[in-house]
Motif scaffolding. Structure first.
Motif, PDB file in Angstrom:
ATOM      1  N   ALA A 171       0.826  -1.212   0.000  1.00  0.00           N
ATOM      2  CA  ALA A 171       0.000   0.000   0.000  1.00  0.00           C
ATOM      3  C   ALA A 171       0.859   1.261   0.000  1.00  0.00           C
ATOM      4  O   ALA A 171       0.585   2.211  -0.750  1.00  0.00           O
ATOM      5  CB  ALA A 171      -0.933  -0.014   1.208  1.00  0.00           C
ATOM      6  N   LEU A 172       1.901   1.270   0.822  1.00  0.00           N
ATOM      7  CA  LEU A 172       2.704   2.480   0.981  1.00  0.00           C
ATOM      8  C   LEU A 172       3.605   2.770  -0.212  1.00  0.00           C
ATOM      9  O   LEU A 172       4.045   3.905  -0.397  1.00  0.00           O
ATOM     10  CB  LEU A 172       3.548   2.372   2.256  1.00  0.00           C
ATOM     11  CG  LEU A 172       2.755   2.364   3.573  1.00  0.00           C
ATOM     12  CD1 LEU A 172       3.681   2.129   4.755  1.00  0.00           C
ATOM     13  CD2 LEU A 172       1.989   3.674   3.744  1.00  0.00           C
ATOM     14  N   SER A 223      -8.404   9.406  -5.408  1.00  0.00           N
ATOM     15  CA  SER A 223      -9.527   8.586  -4.960  1.00  0.00           C
ATOM     16  C   SER A 223     -10.090   9.130  -3.663  1.00  0.00           C
ATOM     17  O   SER A 223      -9.381   9.739  -2.861  1.00  0.00           O
ATOM     18  CB  SER A 223      -9.071   7.136  -4.756  1.00  0.00           C
ATOM     19  OG  SER A 223     -10.062   6.382  -4.087  1.00  0.00           O
ATOM     20  N   HIS A 224     -11.381   8.901  -3.451  1.00  0.00           N
ATOM     21  CA  HIS A 224     -12.006   9.250  -2.181  1.00  0.00           C
ATOM     22  C   HIS A 224     -11.619   8.263  -1.080  1.00  0.00           C
ATOM     23  O   HIS A 224     -11.903   8.515   0.089  1.00  0.00           O
ATOM     24  CB  HIS A 224     -13.529   9.249  -2.339  1.00  0.00           C
ATOM     25  CG  HIS A 224     -14.038  10.257  -3.314  1.00  0.00           C
ATOM     26  ND1 HIS A 224     -14.189  11.589  -3.008  1.00  0.00           N
ATOM     27  CD2 HIS A 224     -14.420  10.136  -4.613  1.00  0.00           C
ATOM     28  CE1 HIS A 224     -14.652  12.242  -4.059  1.00  0.00           C
ATOM     29  NE2 HIS A 224     -14.790  11.384  -5.035  1.00  0.00           N
ATOM     30  N   LYS A 225     -10.961   7.163  -1.467  1.00  0.00           N
ATOM     31  CA  LYS A 225     -10.678   6.098  -0.498  1.00  0.00           C
ATOM     32  C   LYS A 225      -9.192   5.798  -0.379  1.00  0.00           C
ATOM     33  O   LYS A 225      -8.803   4.703   0.013  1.00  0.00           O
ATOM     34  CB  LYS A 225     -11.464   4.844  -0.883  1.00  0.00           C
ATOM     35  CG  LYS A 225     -12.971   5.096  -0.825  1.00  0.00           C
ATOM     36  CD  LYS A 225     -13.786   3.881  -1.168  1.00  0.00           C
ATOM     37  CE  LYS A 225     -15.275   4.228  -1.051  1.00  0.00           C
ATOM     38  NZ  LYS A 225     -16.126   3.079  -1.393  1.00  0.00           N
ATOM     39  N   SER A 226      -8.367   6.781  -0.732  1.00  0.00           N
ATOM     40  CA  SER A 226      -6.925   6.617  -0.580  1.00  0.00           C
ATOM     41  C   SER A 226      -6.250   7.973  -0.731  1.00  0.00           C
ATOM     42  O   SER A 226      -6.705   8.813  -1.508  1.00  0.00           O
ATOM     43  CB  SER A 226      -6.372   5.643  -1.628  1.00  0.00           C
ATOM     44  OG  SER A 226      -4.965   5.557  -1.527  1.00  0.00           O
ATOM     45  N   SER A 227      -5.168   8.173  -0.002  1.00  0.00           N
ATOM     46  CA  SER A 227      -4.382   9.399  -0.173  1.00  0.00           C
ATOM     47  C   SER A 227      -3.274   9.210  -1.206  1.00  0.00           C
ATOM     48  O   SER A 227      -2.595  10.169  -1.569  1.00  0.00           O
ATOM     49  CB  SER A 227      -3.759   9.814   1.165  1.00  0.00           C
ATOM     50  OG  SER A 227      -2.866   8.811   1.632  1.00  0.00           O
ATOM     51  N   ARG A 228      -3.103   7.974  -1.697  1.00  0.00           N
ATOM     52  CA  ARG A 228      -2.063   7.691  -2.675  1.00  0.00           C
ATOM     53  C   ARG A 228      -2.517   8.065  -4.085  1.00  0.00           C
ATOM     54  O   ARG A 228      -3.718   8.058  -4.384  1.00  0.00           O
ATOM     55  CB  ARG A 228      -1.702   6.189  -2.652  1.00  0.00           C
ATOM     56  CG  ARG A 228      -1.256   5.673  -1.314  1.00  0.00           C
ATOM     57  CD  ARG A 228       0.063   6.250  -0.892  1.00  0.00           C
ATOM     58  NE  ARG A 228       1.130   5.966  -1.844  1.00  0.00           N
ATOM     59  CZ  ARG A 228       2.358   6.461  -1.754  1.00  0.00           C
ATOM     60  NH1 ARG A 228       2.679   7.286  -0.761  1.00  0.00           N
ATOM     61  NH2 ARG A 228       3.267   6.154  -2.646  1.00  0.00           N
ATOM     62  N   PRO A 229      -1.581   8.403  -4.994  1.00  0.00           N
ATOM     63  CA  PRO A 229      -1.965   8.664  -6.389  1.00  0.00           C
ATOM     64  C   PRO A 229      -2.563   7.411  -7.023  1.00  0.00           C
ATOM     65  O   PRO A 229      -2.163   6.291  -6.709  1.00  0.00           O
ATOM     66  CB  PRO A 229      -0.640   9.031  -7.058  1.00  0.00           C
ATOM     67  CG  PRO A 229       0.284   9.402  -5.941  1.00  0.00           C
ATOM     68  CD  PRO A 229      -0.137   8.586  -4.765  1.00  0.00           C
ATOM     69  N   MET A 230      -3.529   7.614  -7.907  1.00  0.00           N
ATOM     70  CA  MET A 230      -4.191   6.511  -8.594  1.00  0.00           C
ATOM     71  C   MET A 230      -3.695   6.459 -10.041  1.00  0.00           C
ATOM     72  O   MET A 230      -4.078   7.283 -10.872  1.00  0.00           O
ATOM     73  CB  MET A 230      -5.708   6.705  -8.582  1.00  0.00           C
ATOM     74  CG  MET A 230      -6.350   6.694  -7.210  1.00  0.00           C
ATOM     75  SD  MET A 230      -6.462   5.030  -6.496  1.00  0.00           S
ATOM     76  CE  MET A 230      -5.243   5.169  -5.176  1.00  0.00           C
ATOM     77  N   TYR A 269      -5.642   0.851  -3.747  1.00  0.00           N
ATOM     78  CA  TYR A 269      -4.268   1.181  -4.128  1.00  0.00           C
ATOM     79  C   TYR A 269      -4.004   0.594  -5.512  1.00  0.00           C
ATOM     80  O   TYR A 269      -4.440  -0.518  -5.817  1.00  0.00           O
ATOM     81  CB  TYR A 269      -3.263   0.629  -3.098  1.00  0.00           C
ATOM     82  CG  TYR A 269      -3.521   1.177  -1.714  1.00  0.00           C
ATOM     83  CD1 TYR A 269      -2.987   2.407  -1.329  1.00  0.00           C
ATOM     84  CD2 TYR A 269      -4.352   0.501  -0.826  1.00  0.00           C
ATOM     85  CE1 TYR A 269      -3.265   2.933  -0.075  1.00  0.00           C
ATOM     86  CE2 TYR A 269      -4.625   1.023   0.430  1.00  0.00           C
ATOM     87  CZ  TYR A 269      -4.086   2.240   0.793  1.00  0.00           C
ATOM     88  OH  TYR A 269      -4.373   2.769   2.034  1.00  0.00           O
ATOM     89  N   THR A 270      -3.292   1.346  -6.351  1.00  0.00           N
ATOM     90  CA  THR A 270      -3.041   0.916  -7.729  1.00  0.00           C
ATOM     91  C   THR A 270      -1.574   0.553  -7.937  1.00  0.00           C
ATOM     92  O   THR A 270      -0.693   1.034  -7.233  1.00  0.00           O
ATOM     93  CB  THR A 270      -3.422   2.031  -8.724  1.00  0.00           C
ATOM     94  OG1 THR A 270      -2.622   3.201  -8.462  1.00  0.00           O
ATOM     95  CG2 THR A 270      -4.895   2.403  -8.597  1.00  0.00           C
TER      96      THR A 270
END
Length: 325
Positions: A35-36, A57-64, A89-90
């Protein structure tokens, strides 16, 4: 409206899922690393013909990061719309994938399209179009197999199950143009606040559908004067309604909405099949394209005569004047 996610909130959500499913500590650390480090790769050379996308995403702070605008991206948007998905996570990296090659075992790493957290499970997802999957399963010594109606990447599924996760293959509907347009509209609606008046209008649409069954957008707007298209979009995004998302664009008056499991899904599937058949066997109605061959012969003869005039082997006519020097 969704509250923007922070890395701190992401960590809390993941920890809650690990605890709920009793994930072993070593496995939890491995999933945390996945995830990280997401997205763990850029778009590869195999995706040069795709339209890649980078979003949020509304469900992650990571870039999609999605390698395909028509395959991975819609699945990610569906996860954002799904109330049973809590984190996404992508382009995640997995280690220790085992394959049987010849007489020996081969261990390697791989990057998969998505890592998805549900309240009670975690899954890895590979996204492929149906035509791509059909080609992959026919390759000699392919890792892809068919089980019933499902396409499965054997080594990836084995890796997931060995680590207490689940595996899924996603294919977008075909043809997918109208569906992609609709999913974009529904996803954009997540940024809009719903007030009490909106909920009241949506309740009236529910009552109308209970009384009369599935309704076209035109019929709903005619029967409920306060209703606007956005209210139907809210209901579709929240899964209060079902709709002909596969086969009709939301701007169409013939788009149907109804309560789930009341026949809308079957109508949608039948309409999509009809569109697919028409695309495979198009009906040509353009007069220019269906003219007899003799008209083509006349046009070619006329063109050759003009070329002869330009070459000086024939005189210019009144209709075809010589070009100015």
């Amino acid at each position: 409206m969704e509250i923007p996610r922070s890395p701190e909130r992401d960590a809390i959500v993941r920890e809650e899922v690990y605890a709920r499913i009793n994930l072993p500590e070593a496995t939890a650390k491995m999933v945390e690393r996945m995830a990280l480090t997401s997205p763990a790769r850029n778009v590869g050379g195999g995706a040069l013909l795709n339209v890649a996308s980078l979003g949020s995403s509304h469900k992650s702070s990571r870039p999609m990061l999605s390698e395909s605008h028509t395959c991975e991206r819609p699945y990610r948007l569906l996860c954002d719309l799904d109330p049973n998905v809590v984190a996404i996570y992508t382009q995640v990296r997995i280690q220790g994938v085992q394959r049987q090659l010849g007489n020996g075992r081969h261990v390697s790493n791989a990057s998969l399209d998505l890592l998805v957290f549900h309240p009670n499970r975690i899954k890895i997802v590979e996204c492929k179009t149906l035509d791509k999957l059909e080609a992959l399963v026919t390759k000699p010594k392919s890792d892809w197999i068919i089980e019933g109606a499902n396409y499965v990447h054997g080594p990836y599924r084995n890796w997931a199950e060995a680590n207490g996760l689940s595996y899924e293959t996603y294919s977008p509907p075909h043809p997918c143009g109208r569906y992609l347009s609709n999913i974009d509209v529904l996803h954009a609606s997540l940024a809009h606040e719903r007030n009490d008046q909106d909920h009241g209008i949506i309740a009236r649409v529910i009552a109308l559908c209970k009384q009369r069954g599935p309704q076209s957008i035109t019929a709903v707007l005619a029967n409920i004067s306060a209703c606007e298209r956005r209210h139907l979009i809210y209901g579709l995004a929240d899964k209060t309604f079902s709709g002909t998302l596969l086969s009709e664009v939301l701007e169409s008056g013939s788009f149907l909405v109804g309560l789930p499991n009341t026949g809308v899904e079957e109508i949608d599937s039948q309409r999509l099949q009809a569109i697919a058949i028409l695309q495979r066997n198009p009906v040509v109605r353009d007069e220019f394209l269906v003219h007899p061959a003799k008209y083509r012969e006349i046009a070619v003869k006329r063109l050759n005569r003009i070329l002869a005039m330009r070459a000086g082997t024939e005189h210019w006519t009144r209709r075809h004047h010589a070009p100015l020097p």
